[in-house]
Design a protein around this motif. Structure first.
Motif, PDB file in Angstrom:
ATOM      1  N   ARG A   8       1.045  -1.183  -0.011  1.00 11.89           N
ATOM      2  CA  ARG A   8       0.340  -0.073  -0.090  1.00 11.89           C
ATOM      3  C   ARG A   8       0.842   1.013   0.034  1.00 11.89           C
ATOM      4  NH1 ARG A   8      -5.584   1.604   2.952  1.00 11.89           N
ATOM      5  NH2 ARG A   8      -5.248   3.697   2.747  1.00 11.89           N
ATOM      6  N   ALA A   9       0.847   1.979  -0.937  1.00  9.72           N
ATOM      7  CA  ALA A   9       1.565   3.434  -1.209  1.00  9.72           C
ATOM      8  C   ALA A   9       1.068   4.341  -0.064  1.00  9.72           C
ATOM      9  CB  ALA A   9       1.584   3.810  -2.418  1.00  9.72           C
ATOM     10  N   ASN A  10       1.809   4.960   0.212  1.00  5.13           N
ATOM     11  CA  ASN A  10       1.519   6.253   1.183  1.00  5.13           C
ATOM     12  C   ASN A  10       1.779   7.491   0.442  1.00  5.13           C
ATOM     13  OD1 ASN A  10       0.908   8.207   3.081  1.00  5.13           O
ATOM     14  ND2 ASN A  10       2.579   7.809   4.438  1.00  5.13           N
ATOM     15  N   ILE A  11       0.920   8.117  -0.266  1.00  9.58           N
ATOM     16  CA  ILE A  11       1.117   9.186  -1.518  1.00  9.58           C
ATOM     17  C   ILE A  11       1.162  10.464  -0.537  1.00  9.58           C
ATOM     18  CG2 ILE A  11       0.486  10.198  -3.464  1.00  9.58           C
ATOM     19  CD1 ILE A  11      -0.883   7.372  -4.138  1.00  9.58           C
ATOM     20  N   VAL A  12       2.116  11.010  -0.665  1.00  6.23           N
ATOM     21  CA  VAL A  12       2.411  12.157  -0.113  1.00  6.23           C
ATOM     22  C   VAL A  12       2.595  13.521  -0.895  1.00  6.23           C
ATOM     23  CG1 VAL A  12       3.436  11.368   1.974  1.00  6.23           C
ATOM     24  CG2 VAL A  12       4.797  12.180   0.195  1.00  6.23           C
ATOM     25  N   ALA A  13       2.640  13.074  -2.171  1.00  7.00           N
ATOM     26  CA  ALA A  13       2.819  14.174  -3.192  1.00  7.00           C
ATOM     27  C   ALA A  13       2.455  13.662  -4.628  1.00  7.00           C
ATOM     28  CB  ALA A  13       4.192  14.957  -3.374  1.00  7.00           C
ATOM     29  N   ARG A  14       1.518  14.614  -5.383  1.00  5.62           N
ATOM     30  CA  ARG A  14       1.189  14.248  -6.504  1.00  5.62           C
ATOM     31  C   ARG A  14       1.448  15.446  -7.483  1.00  5.62           C
ATOM     32  NH1 ARG A  14      -2.710  10.081  -7.432  1.00  5.62           N
ATOM     33  NH2 ARG A  14      -3.523   9.160  -5.197  1.00  5.62           N
ATOM     34  N   PRO A  15       2.728  15.418  -7.914  1.00  2.00           N
ATOM     35  CA  PRO A  15       2.976  16.564  -9.002  1.00  2.00           C
ATOM     36  C   PRO A  15       2.331  16.453 -10.155  1.00  2.00           C
ATOM     37  CG  PRO A  15       4.896  15.271  -8.570  1.00  2.00           C
ATOM     38  CD  PRO A  15       3.820  14.734  -7.339  1.00  2.00           C
ATOM     39  N   GLY A  16       1.872  17.667 -10.801  1.00  2.00           N
ATOM     40  CA  GLY A  16       1.256  17.503 -12.169  1.00  2.00           C
ATOM     41  C   GLY A  16       2.108  17.457 -13.472  1.00  2.00           C
ATOM     42  N   THR A  17       3.275  18.087 -13.116  1.00  2.00           N
ATOM     43  CA  THR A  17       4.305  18.786 -14.220  1.00  2.00           C
ATOM     44  C   THR A  17       5.658  17.977 -14.023  1.00  2.00           C
ATOM     45  OG1 THR A  17       4.952  20.580 -13.211  1.00  2.00           O
ATOM     46  CG2 THR A  17       2.968  20.665 -14.564  1.00  2.00           C
ATOM     47  N   LEU A  18       6.487  17.881 -15.129  1.00  2.00           N
ATOM     48  CA  LEU A  18       7.879  17.410 -14.829  1.00  2.00           C
ATOM     49  C   LEU A  18       8.684  18.482 -13.924  1.00  2.00           C
ATOM     50  CD1 LEU A  18       9.814  15.373 -15.631  1.00  2.00           C
ATOM     51  CD2 LEU A  18      10.241  16.614 -17.707  1.00  2.00           C
ATOM     52  N   ALA A  19       8.524  19.635 -14.176  1.00  2.00           N
ATOM     53  CA  ALA A  19       8.927  20.648 -13.267  1.00  2.00           C
ATOM     54  C   ALA A  19       8.585  20.562 -11.878  1.00  2.00           C
ATOM     55  CB  ALA A  19       8.559  21.877 -13.649  1.00  2.00           C
ATOM     56  N   GLY A  32      16.218  12.568   2.215  1.00  2.00           N
ATOM     57  CA  GLY A  32      15.782  11.373   3.164  1.00  2.00           C
ATOM     58  C   GLY A  32      14.324  11.316   3.319  1.00  2.00           C
ATOM     59  N   GLY A  33      13.442  11.727   2.205  1.00  2.00           N
ATOM     60  CA  GLY A  33      12.006  11.622   2.239  1.00  2.00           C
ATOM     61  C   GLY A  33      11.425  10.510   1.696  1.00  2.00           C
ATOM     62  N   ASP A  34      11.784   9.180   1.802  1.00  2.00           N
ATOM     63  CA  ASP A  34      11.059   8.035   1.195  1.00  2.00           C
ATOM     64  C   ASP A  34      11.622   7.755  -0.200  1.00  2.00           C
ATOM     65  OD1 ASP A  34       9.694   7.830   3.393  1.00  2.00           O
ATOM     66  OD2 ASP A  34       8.369   9.316   2.850  1.00  2.00           O
ATOM     67  N   VAL A  35      10.722   7.403  -1.064  1.00  2.00           N
ATOM     68  CA  VAL A  35      11.123   7.003  -2.251  1.00  2.00           C
ATOM     69  C   VAL A  35      10.160   7.608  -3.354  1.00  2.00           C
ATOM     70  CG1 VAL A  35      11.949   4.860  -1.837  1.00  2.00           C
ATOM     71  CG2 VAL A  35       9.677   4.763  -2.464  1.00  2.00           C
ATOM     72  N   ALA A  36      10.307   7.804  -4.773  1.00  2.00           N
ATOM     73  CA  ALA A  36       9.708   8.197  -5.671  1.00  2.00           C
ATOM     74  C   ALA A  36       9.596   7.400  -7.054  1.00  2.00           C
ATOM     75  CB  ALA A  36       9.792   9.659  -5.933  1.00  2.00           C
ATOM     76  N   ILE A  37       8.522   7.558  -7.763  1.00  2.00           N
ATOM     77  CA  ILE A  37       8.414   6.699  -8.808  1.00  2.00           C
ATOM     78  C   ILE A  37       8.497   7.775 -10.044  1.00  2.00           C
ATOM     79  CG2 ILE A  37       7.072   5.249 -10.496  1.00  2.00           C
ATOM     80  CD1 ILE A  37       6.048   3.979  -8.186  1.00  2.00           C
ATOM     81  N   VAL A  38       9.647   7.553 -10.996  1.00  2.00           N
ATOM     82  CA  VAL A  38       9.899   8.931 -11.944  1.00  2.00           C
ATOM     83  C   VAL A  38       9.757   8.074 -13.213  1.00  2.00           C
ATOM     84  CG1 VAL A  38      10.999  10.332 -10.131  1.00  2.00           C
ATOM     85  CG2 VAL A  38      12.391   8.940 -11.590  1.00  2.00           C
ATOM     86  N   PRO A  39       9.559   8.805 -14.348  1.00  2.00           N
ATOM     87  CA  PRO A  39       9.968   8.223 -15.604  1.00  2.00           C
ATOM     88  C   PRO A  39      11.281   7.970 -15.984  1.00  2.00           C
ATOM     89  CG  PRO A  39       8.683  10.393 -15.780  1.00  2.00           C
ATOM     90  CD  PRO A  39       9.157  10.024 -14.368  1.00  2.00           C
ATOM     91  N   ARG A  40      11.592   6.744 -16.670  1.00  2.00           N
ATOM     92  CA  ARG A  40      12.959   6.560 -16.987  1.00  2.00           C
ATOM     93  C   ARG A  40      13.674   7.538 -17.967  1.00  2.00           C
ATOM     94  NH1 ARG A  40      12.463   1.874 -20.308  1.00  2.00           N
ATOM     95  NH2 ARG A  40      12.460   0.633 -18.602  1.00  2.00           N
ATOM     96  N   SER A  41      12.976   8.490 -18.414  1.00  2.00           N
ATOM     97  CA  SER A  41      13.501   9.512 -19.385  1.00  2.00           C
ATOM     98  C   SER A  41      14.000  10.578 -18.321  1.00  2.00           C
ATOM     99  CB  SER A  41      12.625  10.113 -20.421  1.00  2.00           C
ATOM    100  OG  SER A  41      11.291  10.553 -19.592  1.00  2.00           O
ATOM    101  N   LEU A  42      13.362  10.735 -17.287  1.00  2.00           N
ATOM    102  CA  LEU A  42      14.004  11.650 -16.188  1.00  2.00           C
ATOM    103  C   LEU A  42      14.950  11.162 -15.688  1.00  2.00           C
ATOM    104  CD1 LEU A  42      13.431  13.987 -14.512  1.00  2.00           C
ATOM    105  CD2 LEU A  42      12.025  12.867 -12.840  1.00  2.00           C
ATOM    106  N   ALA A  43      15.159   9.915 -15.121  1.00  2.00           N
ATOM    107  CA  ALA A  43      16.279   9.361 -14.448  1.00  2.00           C
ATOM    108  C   ALA A  43      17.482   9.206 -15.410  1.00  2.00           C
ATOM    109  CB  ALA A  43      15.866   7.875 -13.995  1.00  2.00           C
TER     110      ALA A  43
END
Length: 89
Positions: A8-19, A32-43
Protein backbone atom coordinates in the motif's frame (compact mmCIF):
# COMPACT_ATOMS: atom_id res chain seq x y z
CA UNK A 1 2.94 0.39 -9.01
CA UNK A 2 1.98 -0.38 -5.43
CA UNK A 3 -0.62 -2.86 -6.55
CA UNK A 4 1.96 -4.61 -8.73
CA UNK A 5 4.34 -4.84 -5.76
CA UNK A 6 1.55 -5.92 -3.40
CA UNK A 7 2.01 -3.06 -0.97
CA UNK A 8 0.00 0.00 0.00
CA UNK A 9 1.51 3.30 -1.07
CA UNK A 10 1.50 6.28 1.25
CA UNK A 11 1.20 9.02 -1.37
CA UNK A 12 2.39 12.34 0.02
CA UNK A 13 2.73 14.31 -3.24
CA UNK A 14 1.10 14.22 -6.65
CA UNK A 15 2.99 16.68 -8.81
CA UNK A 16 1.30 17.42 -12.11
CA UNK A 17 4.23 18.59 -14.23
CA UNK A 18 7.75 17.44 -14.94
CA UNK A 19 9.03 20.66 -13.37
CA UNK A 20 7.15 19.80 -10.19
CA UNK A 21 8.76 16.35 -10.16
CA UNK A 22 12.19 17.92 -10.42
CA UNK A 23 11.58 20.59 -7.83
CA UNK A 24 9.49 18.76 -5.25
CA UNK A 25 9.71 15.00 -5.50
CA UNK A 26 13.42 14.53 -6.19
CA UNK A 27 14.37 17.20 -3.64
CA UNK A 28 12.19 15.41 -1.08
CA UNK A 29 13.90 12.09 -1.85
CA UNK A 30 17.38 13.64 -1.66
CA UNK A 31 16.60 14.95 1.81
CA UNK A 32 15.75 11.45 3.02
CA UNK A 33 12.03 11.59 2.38
CA UNK A 34 11.13 8.11 1.21
CA UNK A 35 11.04 7.02 -2.44
CA UNK A 36 9.47 8.23 -5.69
CA UNK A 37 8.52 6.68 -9.00
CA UNK A 38 9.75 8.79 -11.91
CA UNK A 39 9.86 8.23 -15.68
CA UNK A 40 12.95 6.53 -17.09
CA UNK A 41 13.51 9.55 -19.35
CA UNK A 42 13.91 11.71 -16.25
CA UNK A 43 16.21 9.25 -14.49
CA UNK A 44 18.52 9.15 -17.51
CA UNK A 45 19.13 12.89 -17.63
CA UNK A 46 18.72 14.33 -14.11
CA UNK A 47 21.29 13.90 -11.35
CA UNK A 48 20.33 14.88 -7.81
CA UNK A 49 22.65 14.53 -4.80
CA UNK A 50 21.96 11.42 -2.72
CA UNK A 51 19.35 10.07 -5.18
CA UNK A 52 19.86 6.67 -6.75
CA UNK A 53 17.64 5.43 -9.57
CA UNK A 54 16.66 1.78 -9.85
CA UNK A 55 14.72 0.00 -12.58
CA UNK A 56 11.36 -1.44 -11.55
CA UNK A 57 11.04 -5.12 -12.44
CA UNK A 58 8.26 -6.26 -14.71
CA UNK A 59 6.41 -4.87 -17.67
CA UNK A 60 6.83 -1.13 -18.32
CA UNK A 61 4.00 1.14 -17.23
CA UNK A 62 2.93 3.42 -20.10
CA UNK A 63 2.59 7.15 -19.57
CA UNK A 64 1.52 10.12 -21.65
CA UNK A 65 3.14 13.40 -22.53
CA UNK A 66 1.13 16.29 -23.94
CA UNK A 67 2.31 19.35 -25.81
CA UNK A 68 0.45 22.60 -26.40
CA UNK A 69 1.36 25.03 -29.16
CA UNK A 70 -0.20 27.71 -31.32
CA UNK A 71 -2.02 26.23 -34.31
CA UNK A 72 -0.47 28.66 -36.80
CA UNK A 73 3.02 28.84 -35.30
CA UNK A 74 5.58 30.25 -37.76
CA UNK A 75 8.82 30.36 -35.73
CA UNK A 76 11.32 28.03 -37.43
CA UNK A 77 12.68 26.67 -34.13
CA UNK A 78 9.19 25.82 -32.87
CA UNK A 79 8.21 24.23 -36.20
CA UNK A 80 11.41 22.14 -36.13
CA UNK A 81 10.66 20.97 -32.60
CA UNK A 82 7.07 20.09 -33.52
CA UNK A 83 8.33 18.07 -36.49
CA UNK A 84 10.86 16.33 -34.25
CA UNK A 85 8.24 15.51 -31.60
CA UNK A 86 5.81 14.19 -34.22
CA UNK A 87 8.51 11.88 -35.59
CA UNK A 88 8.85 10.23 -32.14
CA UNK A 89 5.21 9.17 -31.91
Amino acid sequence: MARRGRFRANIVARPGTLAAVLAAVLAHVSLGGDVAIVPRSLARCVTVPDVEYREIAGKAVPSEVAMAYRRFERAPAVRAYLDFAASKI
